[in-house]
Write a protein that holds these residues in place. Structure first.
Motif, PDB file in Angstrom:
ATOM      1  N   LEU A  51      39.791  44.919  36.564  1.00  0.00           N
ATOM      2  CA  LEU A  51      40.384  46.242  36.779  1.00  0.00           C
ATOM      3  C   LEU A  51      40.417  47.051  35.480  1.00  0.00           C
ATOM      4  O   LEU A  51      40.347  48.276  35.509  1.00  0.00           O
ATOM      5  N   SER A  52      40.511  46.364  34.356  1.00  0.00           N
ATOM      6  CA  SER A  52      40.524  47.067  33.071  1.00  0.00           C
ATOM      7  C   SER A  52      39.250  47.864  32.851  1.00  0.00           C
ATOM      8  O   SER A  52      39.222  48.797  32.059  1.00  0.00           O
ATOM      9  N   VAL A  54      37.897  49.811  34.826  1.00  0.00           N
ATOM     10  CA  VAL A  54      37.809  51.008  35.666  1.00  0.00           C
ATOM     11  C   VAL A  54      37.538  52.269  34.842  1.00  0.00           C
ATOM     12  O   VAL A  54      36.671  53.066  35.195  1.00  0.00           O
ATOM     13  N   LEU A  55      38.219  52.441  33.722  1.00  0.00           N
ATOM     14  CA  LEU A  55      37.960  53.635  32.906  1.00  0.00           C
ATOM     15  C   LEU A  55      36.557  53.617  32.280  1.00  0.00           C
ATOM     16  O   LEU A  55      35.838  54.605  32.359  1.00  0.00           O
ATOM     17  N   PRO A  56      36.143  52.498  31.675  1.00  0.00           N
ATOM     18  CA  PRO A  56      34.768  52.459  31.173  1.00  0.00           C
ATOM     19  C   PRO A  56      33.729  52.779  32.253  1.00  0.00           C
ATOM     20  O   PRO A  56      32.766  53.486  31.991  1.00  0.00           O
TER      21      PRO A  56
END
Ligand SMILES: Cc1cc2nc3c(=O)[nH]c(=O)nc-3n(C[C@H](O)[C@H](O)[C@H](O)COP(=O)(O)O)c2cc1C
Ligand code: SF4
Ligand code: FES
Lengths: 195, 472
Positions: A51-52, A54-56
């Motif tokens: 989930l981390s 998601v921004l990348p």
């Protein structure tokens, strides 16, 4: 409304926000390169923390395709093992994530206090005039205005962290500081030629 | 390492004689680029070699001894923060570098990550080693796309030379650092919002106390969040030794500080000074060259947009060394972390915004209100609802459509946000309102005179009037 009648999340998202800028960006598609790059990003984070990424992943899509379209929301959700609604929640939170295609050259003008003191707000109006957009179309709900030919888009943003050298603007990834009308004229001419 | 006198800087960016460039030594330096070769030639990574030969606890002691305080805004002692990791912790420890720099008026981290990224990376490796973190993240704001590339390249270079990765310099210590980019939200600078942003959920700040990130942070593990400048200062501490570091400048906030000056001065820009070695007056008149021709200073925001504004003619009470009281103004206040706090404002992240007598204070406040209304994360009602309300009120006042009571109403909204929210944004947005409406009350009231209400609001003249003297 019963459960079965509930509109599909994607239908709600798909409410099209057309933009003349679209002709300058390829439409979203899942390519092997994209999948490869996504794997690379996910591998940056500890195991099980997809989930981390998601921004990348959002940045990956936005850089290439200009904005986050509903199809890409589905792909991002699937890739980082989340749900479309969660990803949409992220997309709608951040001012830096667009749901409408910008122009080929996207201008961000800082209008926070220090830049305002050095003329940022007036510059914003001037640039709008220069690239042919109506500043009134820039609202809280839709902060970005795109010129009719899709070449330019403009957005007022908050502090760009270069306050001592204002007014500051960014064109795509490049910062320009201590701007004035003459410098804007020169930049617009230069970028128009690049197109 | 070249002597300071041999270094040349780009025109207009030369240090003033009262500056001491340590962190900014290589910023805008002629012939310097962000490559690892330049950094090593300048003595880079030597401090790391020294650090990995030490016990982690000894490094923490050194940082504690130095009295180093965080440069992100709150000024919390860095060494003390590091000891908040619970004893006997078995979970992984993470370190996050806060490079979200979005407090209006603050512009220091930008130069470090664009021009001297290895300085930050070396400081970070030392900090990670001290707290025994094996995974660290640089959280960078989205508006620094070029810096993102520069830092990525720098990380790869450092890994190539075994300053990062497995068994760093043969010490048996492993570390991985990655870069994570934000997406244009101010609230991601708040450390728990930042952690949520990395976790991939909406970046709502978390309630604290009881659990500070050093105990429960990223992925539920102990996490140290430090500002870019703080981490560069850690390198300076180790380079000089804790005691030597503590000997410089103000006793309660030693070391150098980077001050960013913006607004109405002759020479705005960045200045690195020994903490407390000059006063606000010396900064603005000597280093920054005083007000613009024909103008006088009217107001100063001493520590980023959320600090309380100070009037230049405000009489403050100072103490003489013998304990007697003397009258002074903000120009006599030394530039360290605490002095200005005694006069009701804060020095925060070192962003000084200056306004001269041509400015309308209600317009200034309206600009800040717009910033905070736009940036509220929306998690707590007072902040989410209060900020747009304050923006409406200040807009109404600026447009000459408000009643005198609206000025009090504006302040009372702020009073009711402050202290009632999840994160310190609640204070950040209400302090400016409280200070502006109290200290420049007559200016707000002047705009509420019935004569203004009678004039139909004309956007054209309002535009021209913006940021100029009020015509009352
Ligand atoms: C609303 C808000 C915004 C903040 N923005 C930043 C920021 O942009 N950069 C930063 O370093 N710290 C910022 N902080 C402070 C961080 O929460 C945190 O205290 C800091 O990163 C700790 O680092 P330090 O101990 O090295 O100062 C912000 C705090 C708040 C409440
Ligand atoms: S105070 Fe404001 S910014 Fe902070 S958590 Fe509450 S709503 Fe969000
Ligand atoms: S206010 Fe414009 S860059 Fe900070």
């Amino acid at each position: 409304m019963t459960m079965t009648e509930q509109p599909d999340v994607i239908e709600v998202l798909a409410e099209a926000k057309p933009s003349p800028g679209e002709k300058y960006y390829p439409p979203f598609e899942v390519t092997p390169e994209l999948t490869e790059k996504a794997k690379e990003y996910i591998a940056m984070y500890p195991e099980g923390k997809e989930l981390s990424a998601v921004l990348p992943l959002i940045h990956l899509v936005q850089e290439k395709h200009g904005f986050i379209c509903p199809q890409s929301v589905l792909w991002i959700a699937e890739t980082c093992r989340s749900t479309p609604i969660h990803v949409q929640g992220i997309v709608s939170f951040y001012p830096g994530i667009r749901t409408r295609c910008p122009g080929k050259w996207h201008i961000r003008v800082c209008h926070t206090i220090a830049c305002a003191l050095s003329g940022g707000e007036e510059l914003l109006t001037y640039i709008c005039e220069k690239i042919g957009v109506d500043p009134k179309t820039m609202t809280d709900a839709e902060p970005m205005a795109v010129s009719e030919d899709g070449l330019w888009s403009i957005e007022a943003v908050e502090c760009l962290a270069n306050c001592g050298f204002g007014p500051n603007i960014m064109i795509n990834d490049t910062l320009y500081s201590q701007m004035d009308r003459a410098k804007v004229d020169a930049l617009v001419a230069e970028y128009s030629k690049k197109a | 390492m070249k002597a300071m006198s041999e270094i040349t800087y780009k025109p207009g960016r030369e240090p003033h004689s009262r500056e001491t460039r340590r962190i900014f030594r290589n910023i805008d330096r002629v012939g310097y680029n962000p490559s690892i070769e330049c950094f090593i030639e300048d003595g880079g990574y030597e401090t790391l070699k020294k650090a990995v030969a030490m016990e982690p606890a000894a490094i923490i002691d050194e940082v504690k001894k130095s009295g180093l305080r965080g440069r992100g805004g709150a000024g919390f002692p860095t060494g003390v923060k590091w000891t908040f990791i619970p004893k006997g912790n078995t979970k992984p420890v993470y370190l996050v570098c806060n490079c979200d720099e979005s407090e209006p008026g603050t512009f220091k981290d930008r130069f470090i990550v664009h021009q001297d990224p290895h300085q930050l990376i070396e400081g970070m490796i030392i900090a990670c080693y001290a707290v025994q973190a094996h995974y660290a993240i640089i959280y960078m704001r989205e508006e620094f796309p070029e810096a993102a590339e520069i830092v990525r390249k720098a990380l790869a270079e450092a890994e190539e030379r075994n300053f990062l990765g497995k068994n760093i310099l043969g010490s048996g210590y492993d570390l991985k650092i990655i870069l994570h980019r934000g997406a244009g939200a101010y609230i991601c600078g708040e450390e728990t919002g930042l952690i949520n942003s990395i976790e991939g959920v909406r970046p709502y700040p978390r309630i604290k106390p009881p659990f500070f990130p050093a105990a429960i942070g990223l992925y539920g593990c102990p996490t140290i969040v430090n500002n870019v400048e703080s981490l560069c200062q850690v390198r300076q501490v180790l380079m000089r030794g804790g005691e030597a570091y503590a000997a410089d400048g103000s006793t309660r906030s030693p070391g150098t500080r980077i001050i960013g000056v913006s607004g109405d001065v002759q020479r705005p820009g960045y200045y690195e000074i020994i903490s407390g070695s000059i006063t606000y007056g010396e900064l603005l008149y000597d280093l920054c060259g005083g007000p613009k021709p024909g103008r006088t200073f009217k107001a100063i925001i001493p520590g980023g947009a959320s600090a309380k504004v100070m009037r230049c003619d405000e009489v403050l009470k100072g103490r003489n060394p013998d304990g007697s009281v003397r009258k002074m103004t903000i120009f006599d206040v030394p530039m360290d972390l605490d002095s200005i706090a005694q006069h009701g404002s804060m020095s925060g992240s070192g962003g000084v915004i200056v306004m001269d007598d041509s400015r309308s204070m209600p317009e200034m406040l309206r600009n800040l209100n717009r910033f905070f209304a736009w940036e509220s994360c929306g998690q707590c009602t007072p902040c989410r609802e209060g900020n747009p309300w304050m923006l409406k009120l200040s807009t109404r006042i600026c447009e000459g459509k408000a009643a005198p009571e609206d000025v009090d109403l504006l302040k009372s909204v702020a009073d009711n946000i402050c202290g009632r929210t999840v994160c310190a944004f609640g204070e950040a947005c209400s302090w400016p309102v409280q200070a502006f409406t109290t200290k420049f009350r007559e200016e707000f009231l002047a705009l509420t005179k019935p004569i203004n209400a009678l004039k139909p609001h004309n956007p054209e003249t309002a535009e021209a009037r913006k940021y100029l003297t009020r015509e009352d």
